[in-house]
Enzyme design. Structure first.
Site, PDB file in Angstrom:
ATOM      1  N   GLY A  11       0.841  -1.197   0.000  1.00 62.36           N
ATOM      2  CA  GLY A  11       0.000   0.000   0.000  1.00 62.36           C
ATOM      3  C   GLY A  11       0.875   1.245   0.000  1.00 62.36           C
ATOM      4  O   GLY A  11       2.080   1.171  -0.245  1.00 62.36           O
ATOM      5  N   SER A  12       0.293   2.381   0.311  1.00 59.30           N
ATOM      6  CA  SER A  12       1.067   3.623   0.260  1.00 59.30           C
ATOM      7  C   SER A  12       2.187   3.647   1.294  1.00 59.30           C
ATOM      8  O   SER A  12       3.337   3.976   0.991  1.00 59.30           O
ATOM      9  CB  SER A  12       0.140   4.835   0.446  1.00 59.30           C
ATOM     10  OG  SER A  12      -0.625   4.710   1.634  1.00 59.30           O
ATOM     11  N   TRP A  13       1.885   3.260   2.540  1.00 59.47           N
ATOM     12  CA  TRP A  13       2.894   3.301   3.594  1.00 59.47           C
ATOM     13  C   TRP A  13       3.928   2.204   3.399  1.00 59.47           C
ATOM     14  O   TRP A  13       5.134   2.425   3.562  1.00 59.47           O
ATOM     15  CB  TRP A  13       2.224   3.214   4.949  1.00 59.47           C
ATOM     16  CG  TRP A  13       3.052   3.522   6.158  1.00 59.47           C
ATOM     17  CD1 TRP A  13       2.978   2.908   7.370  1.00 59.47           C
ATOM     18  CD2 TRP A  13       4.038   4.558   6.324  1.00 59.47           C
ATOM     19  NE1 TRP A  13       3.859   3.480   8.266  1.00 59.47           N
ATOM     20  CE2 TRP A  13       4.528   4.494   7.646  1.00 59.47           C
ATOM     21  CE3 TRP A  13       4.567   5.527   5.465  1.00 59.47           C
ATOM     22  CZ2 TRP A  13       5.511   5.347   8.147  1.00 59.47           C
ATOM     23  CZ3 TRP A  13       5.563   6.387   5.949  1.00 59.47           C
ATOM     24  CH2 TRP A  13       6.016   6.299   7.261  1.00 59.47           C
ATOM     25  N   LYS A 107      -1.811   0.366  11.979  1.00 58.92           N
ATOM     26  CA  LYS A 107      -2.400   1.131  13.081  1.00 58.92           C
ATOM     27  C   LYS A 107      -3.867   0.747  13.254  1.00 58.92           C
ATOM     28  O   LYS A 107      -4.695   1.075  12.407  1.00 58.92           O
ATOM     29  CB  LYS A 107      -2.272   2.642  12.819  1.00 58.92           C
ATOM     30  CG  LYS A 107      -0.826   3.126  12.677  1.00 58.92           C
ATOM     31  CD  LYS A 107      -0.743   4.610  12.396  1.00 58.92           C
ATOM     32  CE  LYS A 107       0.711   5.071  12.288  1.00 58.92           C
ATOM     33  NZ  LYS A 107       0.824   6.531  12.054  1.00 58.92           N
ATOM     34  N   GLY A 138       4.117   6.694  14.283  1.00 58.68           N
ATOM     35  CA  GLY A 138       4.288   8.105  14.579  1.00 58.68           C
ATOM     36  C   GLY A 138       3.672   8.979  13.510  1.00 58.68           C
ATOM     37  O   GLY A 138       3.037   8.482  12.567  1.00 58.68           O
ATOM     38  N   LYS A 193      -5.955   7.572  17.435  1.00 61.05           N
ATOM     39  CA  LYS A 193      -5.962   8.892  16.785  1.00 61.05           C
ATOM     40  C   LYS A 193      -6.792   8.881  15.513  1.00 61.05           C
ATOM     41  O   LYS A 193      -7.320   9.919  15.086  1.00 61.05           O
ATOM     42  CB  LYS A 193      -4.539   9.368  16.524  1.00 61.05           C
ATOM     43  CG  LYS A 193      -3.653   8.411  15.739  1.00 61.05           C
ATOM     44  CD  LYS A 193      -3.737   8.575  14.242  1.00 61.05           C
ATOM     45  CE  LYS A 193      -2.893   7.543  13.527  1.00 61.05           C
ATOM     46  NZ  LYS A 193      -2.932   7.675  12.073  1.00 61.05           N
ATOM     47  N   ASP A 246       1.125  12.215  16.325  1.00 59.74           N
ATOM     48  CA  ASP A 246       0.317  11.496  15.332  1.00 59.74           C
ATOM     49  C   ASP A 246      -1.087  12.076  15.249  1.00 59.74           C
ATOM     50  O   ASP A 246      -1.707  12.124  14.176  1.00 59.74           O
ATOM     51  CB  ASP A 246       0.256  10.007  15.700  1.00 59.74           C
ATOM     52  CG  ASP A 246       0.175   9.108  14.475  1.00 59.74           C
ATOM     53  OD1 ASP A 246       0.015   9.626  13.363  1.00 59.74           O
ATOM     54  OD2 ASP A 246       0.267   7.883  14.643  1.00 59.74           O
TER      55      ASP A 246
END
Length: 339
Positions: A11-13, A107, A138, A193, A246
């Site tokens: 994916g993107s991350w 996350k 983070g 978050k 974050d």
């Protein structure tokens, strides 16, 4: 020292972190379960669905089989959606032949069990198949790391030496890594978050201003801290990168999927429309349900989370939900004392 690293999840991350590792001189393989995406990575060195403007280093090898990706790896990085962590961990555990460091950069909280991702990994990956588990988390957007914007995140592990290993693996002139031993706090901050970011986006969609943004971020941090501390986290973690850091980046940026999803909710779209529009996983939606249930189980008050749950899962009108949240009985700002 050059390391062999497998990235599970393009994916993107996952793609951005693979780029970091390759630019740091490591041998990187990236695995995904969509053959066409892997073909694109190997042939064109792009991943247009997730990072359309990025040219991926040609040294990164895409793999269609998890066995090929993790063969001989010194470290394996999980960057798959929370709902896929357990099944991919099982695949890894069956395929691995050595004992790499296991890292995750996802996350969320698992549905039904409400477990943190490192707990799921520890359950599914036997001790003889891993050196240890490190959380990488983070304030970070893949889109910004990919273009070398300055970013600081945390590597957290109960084993400080492993945290330092991951720090060395990733750190360079644009990505700075700090170490931490508070795995619970880092993971809880990372997961929760996303809930608050949904709310921040909804307030923007309703055309509220900076005062409202400050209110939800500040009171959201109070909720995150309450639940995190109840789970055993160090309260100081929540004023660091994995807490307020974050929270800021996720609640204020158009790069944030959770913020964008909340913004659409505030503009009057229902949840199904929002998720169809996003085209990617919005972790905050499932995390809201898990966090609400977890908070109820252990007796922690989370009024913002409960309100967002009603909007997401009970179809409550967003503006009416805001009004009811504001008109709750007045309370003391510091509801609990941190020992």
């Amino acid at each position: 020292m050059k390391q062999k690293v497998a990235v599970l999840g393009p994916g993107s991350w996952g793609t951005a972190l693979a780029q970091v590792l390759a630019e740091n001189g490591h041998e990187v393989k990236i695995w995904g379960n969509h053959p066409a995406q892997i073909d694109e990575i190997n042939t064109y060195h792009t991943n247009r669905h997730y990072l359309p403007d990025l040219k991926i280093p040609e040294s990164i090898q895409g793999c269609k089989e998890i066995e090929e990706a993790i063969e001989g790896a010194d470290a394996v990085l999980f960057v798959v959606p929370t709902k896929a962590i357990r099944i991919v961990a099982r695949q890894f555990n069956e395929a691995v032949k050595n004992k790499p460091v296991v890292i995750h950069a996802s996350k969320g909280l698992e549905q039904d069990t409400h477990k943190r991702i490192s707990e799921v990994l520890a359950e599914e990956i036997t001790e003889e198949n891993r050196q240890g588990i490190v959380v990488l988390s983070g304030p970070s957007h893949a889109e910004e790391v990919a273009v070398h914007d300055i970013t600081t995140i945390t590597a957290a592990s109960k084993d400080e030496d492993l945290a330092k290993y991951v720090q060395t693996l990733f750190m360079n002139q644009y990505l700075r890594i700090y170490t931490n031993t508070d795995v619970v706090g880092v993971e809880m901050g990372a997961a929760l978050k996303n809930i608050i970011a949904l709310g921040a986006g909804a307030l923007h969609g309703l055309s509220y201003g900076d005062d409202a943004k400050a209110a939800i971020m500040t009171r959201g941090l109070a909720e995150i801290s309450r639940l995190g501390v109840a789970m055993g986290a160090n309260p100081l973690t929540f004023i660091g990168l994995s807490g307020v850091g974050d929270l800021i980046v996720t609640c204020t940026s158009v790069h944030s999927r959770n913020w964008r999803a909340g913004n659409l909710l505030g503009k009057g779209h229902n949840l199904d429309e929002v998720l169809d529009n996003m085209g990617m996983i919005v972790e905050g939606v499932s995390t809201t349900k898990a966090a609400k249930e977890l908070a109820e189980t252990i007796g922690v008050q989370m009024p913002i989370t409960e309100t967002i749950y009603k909007v997401l899962y009970e179809g409550k009108d967003v503006r009416q939900a805001c009004t009811e949240l504001m008109l709750r009985e007045g309370t003391f700002e510091n509801e609990f004392t941190l020992e």
